[in-house]
Enzyme design. Structure first.
Site, mmCIF file in Angstrom:
data_model
loop_
_atom_site.group_PDB
_atom_site.id
_atom_site.type_symbol
_atom_site.label_atom_id
_atom_site.label_comp_id
_atom_site.label_asym_id
_atom_site.label_seq_id
_atom_site.Cartn_x
_atom_site.Cartn_y
_atom_site.Cartn_z
ATOM 1 N N LEU A 132 -6.709 36.358 4.293
ATOM 2 C CA LEU A 132 -7.929 36.577 5.074
ATOM 3 C C LEU A 132 -8.070 38.053 5.444
ATOM 4 O O LEU A 132 -9.107 38.672 5.210
ATOM 5 C CB LEU A 132 -7.867 35.706 6.350
ATOM 6 C CG LEU A 132 -8.968 35.897 7.396
ATOM 7 C CD1 LEU A 132 -10.330 35.504 6.843
ATOM 8 C CD2 LEU A 132 -8.657 35.068 8.652
ATOM 9 N N GLU A 134 -7.999 42.134 5.967
ATOM 10 C CA GLU A 134 -8.201 43.317 5.124
ATOM 11 C C GLU A 134 -7.921 44.552 5.972
ATOM 12 O O GLU A 134 -7.772 44.461 7.194
ATOM 13 C CB GLU A 134 -9.652 43.355 4.604
ATOM 14 C CG GLU A 134 -9.986 42.151 3.749
ATOM 15 C CD GLU A 134 -11.428 42.144 3.239
ATOM 16 O OE1 GLU A 134 -12.181 43.104 3.530
ATOM 17 O OE2 GLU A 134 -11.789 41.165 2.571
ATOM 18 N N SER A 137 -10.602 44.727 8.550
ATOM 19 C CA SER A 137 -10.965 43.517 9.309
ATOM 20 C C SER A 137 -9.711 42.699 9.598
ATOM 21 O O SER A 137 -9.156 42.039 8.729
ATOM 22 C CB SER A 137 -12.018 42.679 8.573
ATOM 23 O OG SER A 137 -11.498 42.016 7.474
ATOM 24 N N GLY A 346 25.442 43.712 25.873
ATOM 25 C CA GLY A 346 25.796 45.104 26.164
ATOM 26 C C GLY A 346 25.592 45.991 24.938
ATOM 27 O O GLY A 346 24.681 45.748 24.137
ATOM 28 N N GLU A 370 -1.763 35.895 13.037
ATOM 29 C CA GLU A 370 -2.556 34.685 13.354
ATOM 30 C C GLU A 370 -3.272 34.829 14.691
ATOM 31 O O GLU A 370 -3.360 33.880 15.483
ATOM 32 C CB GLU A 370 -1.691 33.422 13.262
ATOM 33 C CG GLU A 370 -1.167 33.258 11.841
ATOM 34 C CD GLU A 370 -0.798 31.857 11.456
ATOM 35 O OE1 GLU A 370 -1.327 30.896 12.057
ATOM 36 O OE2 GLU A 370 0.021 31.723 10.536
HETATM 37 C C1 LIG Z 1 3.955 40.722 9.211
HETATM 38 C C2 LIG Z 1 2.510 40.340 9.126
HETATM 39 C C3 LIG Z 1 2.146 39.265 8.364
HETATM 40 C C4 LIG Z 1 0.788 38.906 8.250
HETATM 41 N N1 LIG Z 1 0.421 37.866 7.431
HETATM 42 C C5 LIG Z 1 -0.890 37.622 7.196
HETATM 43 C C6 LIG Z 1 -1.296 36.660 6.218
HETATM 44 O O1 LIG Z 1 -0.476 35.979 5.599
HETATM 45 N N2 LIG Z 1 -2.627 36.506 5.969
HETATM 46 C C7 LIG Z 1 -3.574 37.240 6.611
HETATM 47 O O2 LIG Z 1 -4.749 37.047 6.334
HETATM 48 N N3 LIG Z 1 -3.227 38.152 7.561
HETATM 49 C C8 LIG Z 1 -1.914 38.371 7.850
HETATM 50 N N4 LIG Z 1 -1.533 39.324 8.783
HETATM 51 C C9 LIG Z 1 -2.566 40.111 9.447
HETATM 52 C C10 LIG Z 1 -2.704 39.783 10.918
HETATM 53 O O3 LIG Z 1 -3.308 38.538 11.084
HETATM 54 C C11 LIG Z 1 -3.465 40.937 11.582
HETATM 55 O O4 LIG Z 1 -2.591 42.031 11.620
HETATM 56 C C12 LIG Z 1 -3.950 40.583 12.954
HETATM 57 O O5 LIG Z 1 -4.981 39.645 12.885
HETATM 58 C C13 LIG Z 1 -4.438 41.814 13.724
HETATM 59 O O6 LIG Z 1 -5.336 42.554 12.986
HETATM 60 P P1 LIG Z 1 -5.141 44.137 12.838
HETATM 61 O O7 LIG Z 1 -3.742 44.358 12.400
HETATM 62 O O8 LIG Z 1 -6.223 44.652 11.985
HETATM 63 O O9 LIG Z 1 -5.266 44.671 14.315
HETATM 64 P P2 LIG Z 1 -6.645 45.018 15.079
HETATM 65 O O10 LIG Z 1 -7.589 43.894 14.947
HETATM 66 O O11 LIG Z 1 -7.086 46.367 14.670
HETATM 67 O O12 LIG Z 1 -6.124 45.071 16.576
HETATM 68 C C14 LIG Z 1 -5.512 46.209 17.165
HETATM 69 C C15 LIG Z 1 -5.444 45.986 18.664
HETATM 70 O O13 LIG Z 1 -6.774 45.895 19.200
HETATM 71 C C16 LIG Z 1 -6.889 44.702 19.951
HETATM 72 N N5 LIG Z 1 -8.264 44.184 19.807
HETATM 73 C C17 LIG Z 1 -9.020 44.118 18.689
HETATM 74 N N6 LIG Z 1 -10.210 43.571 18.957
HETATM 75 C C18 LIG Z 1 -10.207 43.249 20.272
HETATM 76 C C19 LIG Z 1 -11.136 42.647 21.168
HETATM 77 N N7 LIG Z 1 -12.322 42.206 20.737
HETATM 78 N N8 LIG Z 1 -10.769 42.471 22.468
HETATM 79 C C20 LIG Z 1 -9.556 42.896 22.902
HETATM 80 N N9 LIG Z 1 -8.645 43.473 22.115
HETATM 81 C C21 LIG Z 1 -8.948 43.645 20.813
HETATM 82 C C22 LIG Z 1 -5.883 43.735 19.350
HETATM 83 O O14 LIG Z 1 -5.534 42.709 20.268
HETATM 84 C C23 LIG Z 1 -4.738 44.681 19.033
HETATM 85 O O15 LIG Z 1 -3.942 44.847 20.176
HETATM 86 C C24 LIG Z 1 -0.191 39.645 8.948
HETATM 87 C C25 LIG Z 1 0.214 40.726 9.752
HETATM 88 C C26 LIG Z 1 1.538 41.074 9.843
HETATM 89 C C27 LIG Z 1 1.918 42.260 10.689
#
Ligand SMILES: Cc1cc2nc3c(=O)[nH]c(=O)nc-3n(C[C@H](O)[C@H](O)[C@H](O)COP(=O)(O)OP(=O)(O)OC[C@H]3O[C@@H](n4cnc5c(N)ncnc54)[C@H](O)[C@@H]3O)c2cc1C
Length: 389
Positions: A132, A134, A137, A346, A370
């Site tokens: 899902l 990118e 996003s 420790g 997630e």
């Molecule tokens: C090890 C790992 C495995 C993963 N596996 C998968 C997978 O199998 N499939 C898949 O599709 N994705 C996967 N992901 C992606 C994961 O779901 C995303 O990293 C996650 O949804 C956060 O998106 P982002 O990293 O773009 O952070 P961002 O969305 O950029 O968020 C950055 C910060 O801003 C905050 N923020 C953003 N919008 C808001 C808002 N509206 N209100 C308040 N705070 C906000 C967030 O809480 C966060 O603290 C994985 C990620 C990791 C690290």
């Protein structure tokens, strides 16, 4: 079944559940624990470990027996993820994505011919992945840019997915792409994409802080041809599949964080009884006892939230708020427990010779994937504010 289940304490397991939990626990302790350090260092889960999960029936827990699965309830997946995460949260997330996202989506939205084609493979040899996110996003998942264009009896997928768990091993990917960017989230469509489809390549593998053995890779789609019959659910309904599978998937992450917390606490308890200072085991100091008691209490609360969300889901009662609460609380609990467990060890806890530091590294992702902690709070707030009107 539902009346009976509801009348029982949440942690009281049926005979089937208790036996299954014991089998997974023994498997994790005997066959996985000796290899955890090497898997973390190599940043890879060897194929024979994945094969052992298939042999044990851990990769097709809800898949029906006719397709080679265990035909068990969702709650069994939660027990398996918890027990694996006690020993290795990386292997736990491989099993988690397979069951709570990939198999789950296929069982719920797949046509009979899709299920017939893919369920037997997913239950016996194929690892699945869920694509899902990118680069631009993440939390705003429905702003995805990956494009699917209709082309006769095929769709052509173009774009890049990021952070895809299991991508290095997977043979089947559930990919979310838009068939019409002008329609916003209503253009999002789910596709069942085989690794062998022309135009799909696995890109960069992330080098991570924790769950290092679990693969997290980029997925590159360059005019990837996907037969129309591989649309999962209806065109334009991919957002619904994404929301609903992630609602369930986050119970799995709750279980992963509960198991991780328990694994860290178990090590801290054991160490506190062995380590002598001032002429006695440190477990005899009340300050240490109280901290262990606090941690055990937090874990029990996280487990109850997680089991409750899973059992609600199995009896088809509303569980969205409870699932978000379970993940939110369990991931925070894991951070607290893993940190404290290092302190109980420790200086030794700070070294890579002891297994406890890995729990600290592995827990952090529980507050990110997630749905970040803020996204869980958003879900919970929506639910409680919605109910006030
Ligand atoms: C090890 C790992 C495995 C993963 N596996 C998968 C997978 O199998 N499939 C898949 O599709 N994705 C996967 N992901 C992606 C994961 O779901 C995303 O990293 C996650 O949804 C956060 O998106 P982002 O990293 O773009 O952070 P961002 O969305 O950029 O968020 C950055 C910060 O801003 C905050 N923020 C953003 N919008 C808001 C808002 N509206 N209100 C308040 N705070 C906000 C967030 O809480 C966060 O603290 C994985 C990620 C990791 C690290």
């Amino acid at each position: 079944m539902s009346e009976y289940a509801r009348s029982l304490p949440l942690t009281d397991l049926s005979q089937d559940e208790a036996e299954f939990r014991q089998v997974v626990r023994d498997f994790a302790d005997e066959r996985i624990r000796p290899r955890v350090h090497a898997m973390d260092e190599a940043e890879q889960i060897p194929r024979d470990v994945i094969d052992a999960c298939f042999e044990l029936g851990l990769m097709g827990i809800e898949i029906s027996a006719e397709y080679g699965g265990a035909a068990a309830p969702f709650f069994m997946s939660i027990l398996a993820i918890e027990q694996l995460a006690r020993v290795d949260p990386s292997l736990a997330v491989l099993v988690d994505v397979q069951n709570t996202l990939v198999n789950n989506a296929l069982l719920r939205w797949g046509t009979e011919s899709q299920r017939k084609k893919y369920c037997p493979k997913l239950a016996s040899e194929w690892v699945g992945a869920y694509a899902l996110s990118e680069a631009d996003s993440g939390s705003d998942a429905f702003a995805l840019a990956c494009r699917a264009e209709a082309d006769g009896d095929h769709y052509t997928l173009t774009g890049q997915k990021l952070w895809i768990t299991n991508a290095a091993e997977a043979e089947l990917f559930i990919v979310m792409a838009t068939i019409d960017p002008a329609k916003g989230y209503k253009g999002i469509t789910s596709f069942l994409v085989e690794r062998s489809f022309p135009g799909l390549t696995i890109g960069k593998k992330e080098l991570k802080l924790g769950i290092r053995a679990s693969s997290t890779c980029e997925l590159i789609l360059e005019g990837c041809r996907v037969p129309r019959e591989n649309v999962l659910g209806e065109p334009g309904k991919g957002y619904k599949i994404a929301i609903e599978t992630l609602n369930e998937g986050r119970i799995g992450i709750g279980a992963q964080m509960v198991g991780l917390s328990q694994g860290a606490l178990d090590l801290a308890v054991q160490y506190s009884q062995e380590r002598q200072q001032f002429g006695r085991p440190i477990a005899e100091f009340q300050a240490v006892q109280f901290e262990l008691a606090e941690l055990a209490t937090q874990i029990e609360a996280a487990r109850l939230l997680t089991y409750n969300a899973a059992r609600l889901r199995d009896v088809r009662l509303p569980f969205v708020k409870e699932a978000a609460m379970a993940k939110l609380f369990a991931s925070r609990t894991a951070e607290r427990v893993a940190s404290s467990a290092i302190e109980v060890h420790g200086g030794y806890g700070f070294t890579r010779e002891y297994p406890i530091e890995k729990y600290f590294r592995d827990q952090k992702v529980g507050q990110i994937y997630e749905g970040t902690t803020n996204m869980q709070l958003t879900v919970i707030a929506k639910q409680i504010l919605g109910k006030m009107h």
